[in-house]
Design a protein around this motif. Structure first.
Motif, PDB file in Angstrom:
ATOM      1  N   ASP A   1       0.821  -1.210   0.000  1.00  0.00           N
ATOM      2  CA  ASP A   1       0.000   0.000   0.000  1.00  0.00           C
ATOM      3  C   ASP A   1       0.857   1.263   0.000  1.00  0.00           C
ATOM      4  N   PRO A   2       1.809   1.421   0.946  1.00  0.00           N
ATOM      5  CA  PRO A   2       2.677   2.605   0.822  1.00  0.00           C
ATOM      6  C   PRO A   2       3.943   2.340  -0.004  1.00  0.00           C
ATOM      7  N   LEU A   3       4.064   1.172  -0.654  1.00  0.00           N
ATOM      8  CA  LEU A   3       5.224   0.798  -1.471  1.00  0.00           C
ATOM      9  C   LEU A   3       6.532   0.906  -0.688  1.00  0.00           C
ATOM     10  N   VAL A   4       6.642   0.049   0.334  1.00  0.00           N
ATOM     11  CA  VAL A   4       7.821   0.048   1.202  1.00  0.00           C
ATOM     12  C   VAL A   4       8.356  -1.371   1.332  1.00  0.00           C
ATOM     13  N   VAL A   5       9.690  -1.502   1.268  1.00  0.00           N
ATOM     14  CA  VAL A   5      10.383  -2.749   1.582  1.00  0.00           C
ATOM     15  C   VAL A   5      11.151  -2.479   2.869  1.00  0.00           C
ATOM     16  N   LEU A   6      10.806  -3.176   3.944  1.00  0.00           N
ATOM     17  CA  LEU A   6      11.438  -2.988   5.247  1.00  0.00           C
ATOM     18  C   LEU A   6      12.387  -4.155   5.505  1.00  0.00           C
ATOM     19  N   VAL A   7      13.674  -3.869   5.559  1.00  0.00           N
ATOM     20  CA  VAL A   7      14.684  -4.902   5.795  1.00  0.00           C
ATOM     21  C   VAL A   7      14.686  -5.240   7.281  1.00  0.00           C
ATOM     22  N   LEU A   8      14.458  -6.509   7.603  1.00  0.00           N
ATOM     23  CA  LEU A   8      14.381  -6.940   8.998  1.00  0.00           C
ATOM     24  C   LEU A   8      15.712  -7.451   9.523  1.00  0.00           C
ATOM     25  N   SER A   9      16.450  -8.177   8.678  1.00  0.00           N
ATOM     26  CA  SER A   9      17.685  -8.799   9.139  1.00  0.00           C
ATOM     27  C   SER A   9      18.614  -9.052   7.961  1.00  0.00           C
ATOM     28  N   VAL A  10      19.923  -8.911   8.231  1.00  0.00           N
ATOM     29  CA  VAL A  10      20.958  -9.174   7.239  1.00  0.00           C
ATOM     30  C   VAL A  10      22.048  -9.971   7.932  1.00  0.00           C
TER      31      VAL A  10
END
Length: 84
Positions: A67-76
């Motif tokens: 909906d807001p076009l977001v990719v949220l990186v949780l862990s690397v």
């Protein structure tokens, strides 16, 4: 239609702890997620909300909001540690 890739402080700290050559490869893949957050090599995680992409022995776990076009990186991190 471009997504924003958000890297919270915890994920940024995990990324900074990795070797420089790995950080460069992961950064390239994160930039590619802007245009396509579901590339052909990504997988939906089982048992937890999120997606993952592989970069050699390293993994990026992330959540997609359409909906807001977001990719949220949780862990690397390395594959032996990132799922814990």
């Amino acid at each position: 239609m471009s997504y924003r890739v958000l890297l919270p402080k915890a994920a940024r700290k995990q990324l900074d702890a990795l070797p420089t050559n790995v950080v460069e490869r992961i950064s390239e893949r994160l930039i590619q997620l802007k245009d396509n957050p579901r590339p052909s090599d990504c997988k939906k995680l089982h048992g937890r909300d999120g997606w993952r992409i592989r970069i050699g022995d390293y993994r990026v776990i992330y959540h997609i909001q359409d909906d807001p076009l977001v990719v949220l990186v949780l862990s690397v991190g390395h594959r032996r540690d990132v799922y814990r």
